[in-house]
Design a protein around this motif. Structure first.
Motif, PDB file in Angstrom:
ATOM      1  N   PHE A 117     -26.342  29.065 112.182  1.00 14.49           N
ATOM      2  CA  PHE A 117     -26.755  27.906 111.851  1.00 14.49           C
ATOM      3  C   PHE A 117     -28.167  27.721 112.289  1.00 14.49           C
ATOM      4  O   PHE A 117     -29.051  28.344 112.946  1.00 14.49           O
ATOM      5  N   ILE A 118     -28.681  26.475 111.887  1.00 10.90           N
ATOM      6  CA  ILE A 118     -29.814  25.831 112.251  1.00 10.90           C
ATOM      7  C   ILE A 118     -30.134  25.732 113.850  1.00 10.90           C
ATOM      8  O   ILE A 118     -29.411  24.707 114.284  1.00 10.90           O
ATOM      9  N   SER A 119     -30.775  26.755 114.478  1.00 11.19           N
ATOM     10  CA  SER A 119     -30.964  26.575 115.711  1.00 11.19           C
ATOM     11  C   SER A 119     -32.548  26.982 116.095  1.00 11.19           C
ATOM     12  O   SER A 119     -33.365  27.694 115.315  1.00 11.19           O
ATOM     13  N   ILE A 149     -35.484  19.280 109.264  1.00  8.76           N
ATOM     14  CA  ILE A 149     -35.674  20.777 109.050  1.00  8.76           C
ATOM     15  C   ILE A 149     -35.358  20.941 107.585  1.00  8.76           C
ATOM     16  O   ILE A 149     -36.044  21.653 107.010  1.00  8.76           O
ATOM     17  N   LEU A 150     -34.072  20.673 106.971  1.00 10.79           N
ATOM     18  CA  LEU A 150     -33.837  20.919 105.529  1.00 10.79           C
ATOM     19  C   LEU A 150     -35.002  20.121 104.702  1.00 10.79           C
ATOM     20  O   LEU A 150     -35.537  20.831 103.822  1.00 10.79           O
ATOM     21  N   TYR A 179     -37.528  22.129 102.089  1.00  9.89           N
ATOM     22  CA  TYR A 179     -37.642  21.871 100.550  1.00  9.89           C
ATOM     23  C   TYR A 179     -38.974  21.550 100.469  1.00  9.89           C
ATOM     24  O   TYR A 179     -39.626  22.024  99.473  1.00  9.89           O
ATOM     25  N   TRP A 180     -39.729  20.752 101.340  1.00 11.30           N
ATOM     26  CA  TRP A 180     -41.050  20.464 101.139  1.00 11.30           C
ATOM     27  C   TRP A 180     -42.085  21.334 101.142  1.00 11.30           C
ATOM     28  O   TRP A 180     -42.927  21.574 100.060  1.00 11.30           O
ATOM     29  N   ALA A 196     -40.772  28.344 107.342  1.00  8.75           N
ATOM     30  CA  ALA A 196     -39.736  27.801 108.675  1.00  8.75           C
ATOM     31  C   ALA A 196     -40.373  27.350 109.504  1.00  8.75           C
ATOM     32  O   ALA A 196     -39.895  26.506 110.170  1.00  8.75           O
ATOM     33  N   SER A 197     -41.653  28.028 109.947  1.00  9.90           N
ATOM     34  CA  SER A 197     -42.069  27.356 111.157  1.00  9.90           C
ATOM     35  C   SER A 197     -42.564  25.919 111.361  1.00  9.90           C
ATOM     36  O   SER A 197     -42.369  25.382 112.137  1.00  9.90           O
TER      37      SER A 197
END
Length: 518
Positions: free
Chosen positions: A162-164, A274-275, A279-280, A297-298
């Motif tokens: 998951f997101i971490s 983060i989501l 997207y942006w 992602a960074s």
């Protein structure tokens, strides 16, 4: 990839790191020793020049824009964790949980679900989940061994999926592997998504923990521990030495006005930002995968971690639980919490950079890549990752050594960027299993601490469950290597096998206990 002519010498830096990890059990100096070894070789045996080269390599990797963002992400994540802990949100959640939990099964399932829900950081799982459910487990006669197993087996597997902060680290290691392999047709985030279905140990472990919590059909030493807790009410066995000392690492939380919002809001803020960041930064894509491929992602992770930290500061001040000085002290404590993690990141990047410069991946490919059949590659990668993780007690150090090797090796054999990047999932799968079995693992120790369990008891009771899952995982990798069966088929097959094994082992162990008693 162009040959740089270091040949067999290119093997020495990671070999030094691995051997020292075995001998010292300390990852950070071992990774630096590997880096220094490579730097001395590149400097033609000049030790002083090697020192300078090592330092410059570290600096170069720290100032790289991608790496710098991930470092800041790590530090801000520590700040968010620090505020969640200090503001007492986990204690407010514990009070609410006590009002709603009515059965022993719901205690076990609640621990499992909260562990996955707080997986934004593996240490956060142990700290928050441990303090929410520890007293509840005692009340409902759940053994410390089972409680610590749930904490440990939801921490790293959930964080890896998951997101971490684990995601940031994996993406960084995958980036190195793609660069070394010369793969330019796939981006690190897209490659990371492809690794998820191949991280079978994490997937199967989370499933297996849920099954065990629901059915209660334990086996091995865990069954004895549970029988003791149910029949006598003893949370720990006689003579056990619990490792509970939460204040030594994170400081004591403020319990004057604990509120659930101080637990939930920082995590929600991080997740949403983060989501939104993904997207942006990837909004030029025309589909979901297109957005992921074009996203940075960074940047998204950095924004999310900053939002988590800022939310913690805002809650501390607006609720008046802390004054400005206390909030800033907590902020700094959060940075301190992640110093070791950030240091390992930098050393891992630097070791990867020096092995890339020396052409290690190319050397291995030239020697075995053309002759090694793909059928055995997943198995070899899995077993090597287990060995390194068990010896070092760290999944991250294992990924630093194995991922930059596994991806180019798979690419040389298959020529397929998708398959090659997915192999990084096999690395992580073996790394987490080896980490679970290792008594020197930080997450294993943290699970013992926050559950209030005897550390050796925790390791001994968790090991049979971890091995059960690993056997199924190994079987699935053999099938994948031999027949290229999709994970969409392998995962259901593996889950069915786990259900059958659990039932057989539970019945067999119960029968053995009855025979020994008679």
């Amino acid at each position: 990839m162009e040959s740089v002519g270091y040949g067999l010498w290119a093997v020495l830096p990671p070999l030094v790191a691995i051997i020292l990890c075995f001998r010292t059990k300390m990852v950070l100096p071992s990774l630096f020793a590997g880096l220094f070894t490579g730097a001395v070789i590149v400097s033609h045996g000049n030790v002083l020049a090697g020192i300078g080269y090592s330092l410059e390599t570290i600096v170069d990797n720290m100032v790289d824009p991608w790496n710098a963002r991930l470092l800041l992400f790590t530090f801000f994540m520590g700040v968010g964790i620090s505020f969640i802990w200090r503001l007492g949100g986990s204690f407010a959640l514990a009070d609410q949980a006590k009002k709603r939990i009515k059965t022993r099964r719901s205690v076990c399932l609640g621990t499992w679900l909260l562990g996955m829900g707080t997986s934004i950081n593996d240490c956060l799982v142990a700290a928050v989940d441990g303090n929410v459910f520890r007293d509840i487990c005692k009340e409902y006669r759940v053994s410390s061994e089972k409680f610590s197993y749930v904490l440990d087996s939801t921490a790293a597997p959930a964080a890896a999926l998951f997101i971490s902060d684990w995601v940031a680290y994996q993406i960084g290691m995958i980036q190195q592997g793609l660069d070394i392999a010369g793969i330019t047709t796939i981006k690190p985030v897209e490659a990371y998504v492809k690794t998820i279905p191949f991280n079978l140990y994490s997937i199967f472990t989370l499933f297996f923990v849920g099954v065990l919590m629901y059915t209660g059909k334990d086996y091995g030493p865990m069954l004895k521990a549970e029988m003791r807790a149910i029949s006598t009410g003893k949370f720990n066995r006689d003579g056990a030495v619990p490792m509970l000392d939460v204040g030594s690492e994170l400081g004591e939380p403020i319990k004057t006005n604990p509120m659930i919002i101080t637990f939930v809001l920082p995590l929600v803020a991080a997740f949403v930002v983060i989501l939104a960041g993904l997207y942006w930064t990837g909004r030029s894509g025309t589909s979901l995968m297109g957005v992921l491929e074009n996203s940075d992602a960074s940047i998204a992770l950095l924004w999310g971690a900053f939002a988590m930290a800022a939310t913690g500061v805002a809650l501390a001040l607006t609720t008046r639980i802390m004054d400005f000085k206390d909030a800033m002290d907590t902020f700094v404590d959060g940075f301190k919490l992640m110093v070791l993690t950030a240091s390992i990141l930098v050393m891992a990047w630097s070791l990867g950079a020096i092995t890339k410069e020396m052409g290690l991946a190319q050397f291995i490919i030239e020697k075995i890549g053309m002759e090694l059949p793909f059928v055995v590659l997943p198995v070899i990668i899995f077993l090597l990752s287990i060995l390194i993780a068990f010896a070092t007690g760290t999944s991250w150090g294992t990924m630093a050594i194995m991922t930059p090797l596994a991806i180019p090796l798979a690419y040389n054999i298959t020529g397929d960027p998708s398959t090659s990047s997915a192999i990084a999932g096999v690395v992580l799968s073996g790394a987490i299993f080896g980490d679970h079995c290792s008594p020197i693992s930080d997450t294993t120790v943290m699970s013992s601490i926050f559950s209030g369990a005897d550390h050796i008891d925790h390791v001994a009771t968790q090991l049979p469950y971890a091995i059960t899952v690993a056997v199924v995982v190994l079987s699935m990798y053999i099938l994948y290597g031999a027949f290229r069966i999709s994970p969409a088929v392998l995962i259901p097959i593996g889950m069915v096998l786990l259900l059958l094994l659990q039932k057989l082992l539970h019945v067999g162990y119960l029968r053995g206990l009855r025979m020994s008693e008679s």
